[in-house]
Design a protein around this motif. Sequence first.
Motif, PDB file in Angstrom:
ATOM      1  N   HIS A 255      42.842  43.845  43.007  1.00  0.00           N
ATOM      2  CA  HIS A 255      44.151  43.882  43.332  1.00  0.00           C
ATOM      3  C   HIS A 255      44.670  43.000  44.722  1.00  0.00           C
ATOM      4  CE1 HIS A 255      48.099  45.673  42.364  1.00  0.00           C
ATOM      5  NE2 HIS A 255      47.767  46.418  43.961  1.00  0.00           N
ATOM      6  N   GLU A 256      44.163  43.188  46.024  1.00  0.00           N
ATOM      7  CA  GLU A 256      44.192  42.543  46.968  1.00  0.00           C
ATOM      8  C   GLU A 256      44.425  40.815  46.642  1.00  0.00           C
ATOM      9  OE1 GLU A 256      42.805  43.649  50.916  1.00  0.00           O
ATOM     10  OE2 GLU A 256      42.794  45.737  49.333  1.00  0.00           O
TER      11      GLU A 256
ATOM     12  N   SER B  70      37.630  47.020  42.371  1.00  0.00           N
ATOM     13  CA  SER B  70      38.632  46.503  41.832  1.00  0.00           C
ATOM     14  C   SER B  70      40.531  47.030  42.796  1.00  0.00           C
ATOM     15  CB  SER B  70      39.057  47.778  40.757  1.00  0.00           C
ATOM     16  OG  SER B  70      38.642  47.904  40.219  1.00  0.00           O
ATOM     17  N   ALA B  71      39.642  47.710  44.021  1.00  0.00           N
ATOM     18  CA  ALA B  71      40.928  47.223  45.026  1.00  0.00           C
ATOM     19  C   ALA B  71      40.692  46.090  45.895  1.00  0.00           C
ATOM     20  CB  ALA B  71      40.370  48.534  46.381  1.00  0.00           C
TER      21      ALA B  71
END
Length: 282
Positions: free
Chosen positions: A21-22, A17-18
């Motif tokens: 998102h990036e 997810s990180a």
Amino acid sequence: MLRIAVPNKGSLSGPASAMLHEAGYQMRKESKELVLVDPANEVEFFYLRPKDIAIYVSAGKLDIGITGEDLLIDSGADAEVILPLGFARSTFRFAAKPGTVSGIEDLAGKTIATSYEGIVAKHLAEAGIAASVVHLDGAVETAIELGVAQVIADVVETGTSLRNAGLEVFGDPIMKSEAAVIRRTGADAENPKVQQFLRRLQGVLVARSYVMMDYDCRAEHLERAVALTPGLESPTVSPLHNEGWVAVRAMVPAKEAQRIMDDLYELGARAILTTAIHACRL
């Protein structure tokens, strides 16, 4: 819309997810959300059990997915890795009581306990070893003590838990794994939406691996300085107001940045700065 499977929990979920998102994608705000539509990016995310993702992707229900290479192989699904993602790295090893097994050839006729029977069965078949494989969920270290098996196969990081259970690893690693983007085998490799998605994630990987370095140096030292900071294509060099000085800018590997700064300083460079890269396209 591009339909993408994302891990809904476990060690893969947070880093995946990180990274998304990036890469500029909208992520869910509640863990109970199972489907998220990101209309701005024309993507639909499906939050699934990591072990199920390869099955859904291989069935053609979803275009691509993010899961572990180990889970892909263990599932036996007809899918393939198209982009390793560099997180959730793990190594699979055999382990047994000290002195009982020395190599994979000693596994013939033995029982092996594991949570990844697909991986183990494939490895044994490739080695031509006939052994029994028992599936256990969760920790498998106690399987030998309780007489369920003579050998276990599991993820090994430091080996501390195995030593605490009186076990030791033997033989070569069964496999090394990391998180990856997968697609159905034989799927359209030139799908423009998939290619755009991959470029975004590749941009995140590069941004995480490099920093931008700026410094000033004497013109007569430029060639030696550029040899230390060649950049991806070549560095940007601009003349400074003070005659005989130039400003240099280049991308350098983040893990080597401090060493490069030391070398540049010894060369006479000054005002050496590094800044993080948040996104890029190569």
